[in-house]
Design a protein around this motif. Sequence first.
Motif, PDB file in Angstrom:
ATOM      1  N   UNK A 172       0.793  -1.125   0.104  1.00 53.73           N
ATOM      2  CA  UNK A 172       0.104   0.088   0.046  1.00 53.73           C
ATOM      3  C   UNK A 172       0.891   1.385   0.088  1.00 53.73           C
ATOM      4  N   UNK A 173       1.898   1.269   0.772  1.00 53.00           N
ATOM      5  CA  UNK A 173       2.632   2.608   0.962  1.00 53.00           C
ATOM      6  C   UNK A 173       3.637   2.766  -0.198  1.00 53.00           C
ATOM      7  N   UNK A 174       3.990   1.448  -0.900  1.00 52.54           N
ATOM      8  CA  UNK A 174       4.813   1.601  -2.152  1.00 52.54           C
ATOM      9  C   UNK A 174       4.077   1.884  -3.235  1.00 52.54           C
ATOM     10  N   UNK A 175       2.736   1.817  -3.278  1.00 51.88           N
ATOM     11  CA  UNK A 175       1.990   2.350  -4.275  1.00 51.88           C
ATOM     12  C   UNK A 175       1.715   3.831  -4.224  1.00 51.88           C
ATOM     13  N   UNK A 176       1.444   4.188  -2.760  1.00 57.15           N
ATOM     14  CA  UNK A 176       1.056   5.427  -2.559  1.00 57.15           C
ATOM     15  C   UNK A 176       2.194   6.455  -3.012  1.00 57.15           C
ATOM     16  N   UNK A 177       3.411   5.949  -2.783  1.00 54.09           N
ATOM     17  CA  UNK A 177       4.814   6.576  -3.127  1.00 54.09           C
ATOM     18  C   UNK A 177       5.009   6.735  -4.525  1.00 54.09           C
ATOM     19  N   UNK A 178       4.491   5.629  -5.311  1.00 55.10           N
ATOM     20  CA  UNK A 178       4.833   5.649  -6.607  1.00 55.10           C
ATOM     21  C   UNK A 178       3.845   6.600  -7.409  1.00 55.10           C
ATOM     22  N   UNK A 179       2.472   6.625  -6.981  1.00 51.85           N
ATOM     23  CA  UNK A 179       1.621   7.500  -7.675  1.00 51.85           C
ATOM     24  C   UNK A 179       1.557   8.958  -7.125  1.00 51.85           C
ATOM     25  N   UNK A 180       2.105   9.338  -6.066  1.00 52.58           N
ATOM     26  CA  UNK A 180       2.055  10.555  -5.472  1.00 52.58           C
ATOM     27  C   UNK A 180       3.134  11.160  -4.767  1.00 52.58           C
ATOM     28  N   UNK A 181       3.347  12.299  -4.447  1.00 49.03           N
ATOM     29  CA  UNK A 181       4.292  13.042  -4.089  1.00 49.03           C
ATOM     30  C   UNK A 181       4.477  12.532  -2.517  1.00 49.03           C
ATOM     31  N   UNK A 182       3.848  11.785  -1.877  1.00 53.21           N
ATOM     32  CA  UNK A 182       3.895  11.429  -0.615  1.00 53.21           C
ATOM     33  C   UNK A 182       5.048  10.462  -0.299  1.00 53.21           C
ATOM     34  N   UNK A 183       5.784  10.672   0.866  1.00 52.11           N
ATOM     35  CA  UNK A 183       6.913   9.779   0.967  1.00 52.11           C
ATOM     36  C   UNK A 183       6.669   8.960   2.439  1.00 52.11           C
ATOM     37  N   UNK A 184       5.755   7.836   2.318  1.00 52.08           N
ATOM     38  CA  UNK A 184       5.691   7.165   3.234  1.00 52.08           C
ATOM     39  C   UNK A 184       6.878   6.412   3.879  1.00 52.08           C
ATOM     40  N   UNK A 185       6.859   5.836   5.029  1.00 49.05           N
ATOM     41  CA  UNK A 185       7.908   4.772   5.414  1.00 49.05           C
ATOM     42  C   UNK A 185       7.672   3.472   4.635  1.00 49.05           C
ATOM     43  N   UNK A 186       8.765   3.006   4.074  1.00 43.20           N
ATOM     44  CA  UNK A 186       8.505   1.627   3.452  1.00 43.20           C
ATOM     45  C   UNK A 186       9.573   0.678   3.850  1.00 43.20           C
ATOM     46  N   UNK A 187       9.113  -0.482   4.400  1.00 37.77           N
ATOM     47  CA  UNK A 187       9.975  -1.557   4.792  1.00 37.77           C
ATOM     48  C   UNK A 187       9.358  -2.816   4.810  1.00 37.77           C
ATOM     49  N   UNK A 188      10.299  -3.934   4.667  1.00 34.58           N
ATOM     50  CA  UNK A 188       9.814  -5.209   4.499  1.00 34.58           C
ATOM     51  C   UNK A 188       9.244  -6.018   5.887  1.00 34.58           C
ATOM     52  N   UNK A 189       8.753  -5.336   6.780  1.00 31.28           N
ATOM     53  CA  UNK A 189       8.211  -5.922   7.758  1.00 31.28           C
ATOM     54  C   UNK A 189       6.708  -5.416   8.222  1.00 31.28           C
ATOM     55  N   UNK A 190       5.854  -6.196   8.878  1.00 35.42           N
ATOM     56  CA  UNK A 190       4.695  -5.731   9.119  1.00 35.42           C
ATOM     57  C   UNK A 190       4.476  -4.573   9.962  1.00 35.42           C
ATOM     58  N   UNK A 191       3.568  -3.619   9.714  1.00 38.06           N
ATOM     59  CA  UNK A 191       3.154  -2.550  10.524  1.00 38.06           C
ATOM     60  C   UNK A 191       4.289  -1.340  10.393  1.00 38.06           C
ATOM     61  N   UNK A 192       4.727  -1.311   9.068  1.00 34.99           N
ATOM     62  CA  UNK A 192       5.714  -0.303   8.908  1.00 34.99           C
ATOM     63  C   UNK A 192       4.761   1.143   9.096  1.00 34.99           C
ATOM     64  N   UNK A 193       3.639   1.035   8.496  1.00 36.95           N
ATOM     65  CA  UNK A 193       2.715   2.039   8.148  1.00 36.95           C
ATOM     66  C   UNK A 193       2.040   2.319   9.890  1.00 36.95           C
ATOM     67  N   UNK A 194       2.433   3.256  10.355  1.00 35.36           N
ATOM     68  CA  UNK A 194       1.679   3.282  11.608  1.00 35.36           C
ATOM     69  C   UNK A 194       0.705   4.474  11.853  1.00 35.36           C
ATOM     70  N   UNK A 195       0.677   5.382  10.975  1.00 38.51           N
ATOM     71  CA  UNK A 195      -0.438   6.569  10.826  1.00 38.51           C
ATOM     72  C   UNK A 195      -0.746   6.650   9.184  1.00 38.51           C
ATOM     73  N   UNK A 196      -2.073   6.985   9.204  1.00 39.95           N
ATOM     74  CA  UNK A 196      -2.508   7.192   7.588  1.00 39.95           C
ATOM     75  C   UNK A 196      -1.695   8.218   6.897  1.00 39.95           C
ATOM     76  N   UNK A 197      -1.689   8.048   5.800  1.00 41.36           N
ATOM     77  CA  UNK A 197      -1.030   8.909   4.973  1.00 41.36           C
ATOM     78  C   UNK A 197      -1.856   9.408   3.750  1.00 41.36           C
ATOM     79  N   UNK A 198      -1.509  10.602   3.332  1.00 39.25           N
ATOM     80  CA  UNK A 198      -2.569  11.090   2.141  1.00 39.25           C
ATOM     81  C   UNK A 198      -1.510  11.418   1.023  1.00 39.25           C
ATOM     82  N   UNK A 199      -2.044  11.317  -0.346  1.00 39.75           N
ATOM     83  CA  UNK A 199      -1.376  11.846  -1.301  1.00 39.75           C
ATOM     84  C   UNK A 199      -2.400  12.272  -2.378  1.00 39.75           C
TER      85      UNK A 199
END
Length: 344
Positions: A172-199
Amino acid sequence: MKFLDQAKVYIRSGDGGAGSVSFRREKFIEFGGPDGGDGGRGGDVWIEAVDGLNTLIDYRYQQHFRAKTGMHGMGRNMAGGKGADVILKVPAGTQVYEEDNETLIADLTEVGQRFKIAEGGNGGFGNTHFKTSTNQAPRRANPGLPGQEMTIWLRLKLIADAGIVGLPNAGKSTFLASVTAAKPKIADYPFTTLHPGLGVARVDAREFVIADIPGLIEGAHEGVGIGDRFLGHVERTRVLLHLVSAQEESPAKAYKTVRGELEAYGHGLDEKPEVVVLSQVDTLDADARKKKVASLKRAIGHAPLLMSAVTREGVEEVLRALMVHVEDARRAEEPPAPDDRWSL
């Protein structure tokens, strides 16, 4: 800036100013009579949705807000001034609840909306109001009425056109970073995303807003994992983008797990239009891809879209599919055009 989507705040409107006891004193006028002015109204407490905010972080550092007391009345029939108001500025999408965190007071969905939460107390009457034919020199005045005080909850629900849901590590975060200017934290472990992000995504010269929330796991509606707290941020979306990782052993089971959590949460999430996508397909060979697609197709009843946010395969098709639902919802929300056939 840290993301904060819930805050508890104490507010109090201003007390009314007291009325004045005063008498007219002028040379050659022996009995001037009462001339005490009224007290001013206390300040109100407002809440206003403003542009440029997307979090309630300001209310982590200040939780008490008090409006000013009204000015007291004075002689010569001078009324006191109104106390200064207090305005709580919040992002669009903020809901205001009573102290029980269940009773809704206001829902501010658009920038510029205002709501008066607490009204200031009325000012007291000066002694001029108490003059009668039998009491020409009253020596009494009213105190101002007290303001209102309460504890409220502010709860933010992000306003976006599309919301991304799925299990942890579904891309999900990789897709958001790919199609928007958002820069979410991306890593290969569960619950990398701790807060909602907008793009803001753009496709075919059109734009729409995407919200990414932390991944759901089985039992999230009961508080397992991060829980379902952040599902409120996709309540206002027009369409859901459901990402199912191609690395799952059973994409069908992964899809049904998230759908079960959406249904358990309620609030109409399971009834929203949904675009189902098998993500991370760049990790599969041709045979494995066919098997995963067939598994997911049996679960949803139609063929899913295929996408890899890393190689950009299928990304444009996914954005266009989302845009179709977003534009349909926008047209449905537009007011009907006026019928001017009978206008002169």
